[in-house]
Design an enzyme around this catalytic site. Sequence first.
Site, PDB file in Angstrom:
ATOM      1  N   HIS A   7       0.824  -1.202   0.000  1.00  0.00           N
ATOM      2  CA  HIS A   7       0.000   0.000   0.000  1.00  0.00           C
ATOM      3  C   HIS A   7       0.860   1.255   0.000  1.00  0.00           C
ATOM      4  O   HIS A   7       2.048   1.210   0.316  1.00  0.00           O
ATOM      5  CB  HIS A   7      -0.969   0.050   1.189  1.00  0.00           C
ATOM      6  N   HIS A  79       4.028   7.095   3.879  1.00  0.00           N
ATOM      7  CA  HIS A  79       4.938   5.958   3.728  1.00  0.00           C
ATOM      8  C   HIS A  79       4.453   5.049   2.623  1.00  0.00           C
ATOM      9  O   HIS A  79       3.304   5.149   2.175  1.00  0.00           O
ATOM     10  CB  HIS A  79       5.100   5.188   5.052  1.00  0.00           C
ATOM     11  N   GLU A 130       7.627   0.948   5.131  1.00  0.00           N
ATOM     12  CA  GLU A 130       7.050  -0.081   6.006  1.00  0.00           C
ATOM     13  C   GLU A 130       7.262  -1.431   5.330  1.00  0.00           C
ATOM     14  O   GLU A 130       7.074  -1.549   4.117  1.00  0.00           O
ATOM     15  CB  GLU A 130       5.551   0.199   6.186  1.00  0.00           C
TER      16      GLU A 130
HETATM   17 CO    CO Z   1       1.099   1.335   6.329  1.00  0.00          CO
END
Ligand code: CO
Length: 134
Positions: A7, A79, A130
């Site tokens: 994502h 992020h 991440e």
């Molecule tokens: Co995230």
Amino acid sequence: MIGRLNHVAIAVPDLGAAIALYRDALGADVGAPQDEPEHGVTVVFITLPNTKIELLHPLGENSPIEGFLGKNPAGGIHHICYEVADILAARDKLAASGARVLGGGEPKIGAHGKPVLFLHPKDFNGTLIELEQL
Ligand code: CO
């Protein structure tokens, strides 16, 4: 080592306006807001054919998103998340290469109920990364 883009997370100052933008103007599949008090955020998942977008909005005191929105009042990409098969192996390989793993290096359970780690943006071209174990 890294796999698919899981994502892209976008911090937004006005969650209702961002939901309307993605649902109505962009015609995306927008989920319901979920409060995640332990992460200090309200999250909205947007499902695209090949990945997801996460809208992040501050929740409660001392949200980690608050400072970011202070510097980026219109919102912005917060992020990006890459999938890894083995998060501990990924962490050890990155640490050995000199990358800084945030939060003491121990995986936490992220917004999707899977183990996640964050990598220092200064080690990755100014992008907070991440890692999520599938
Ligand atoms: Co995230």
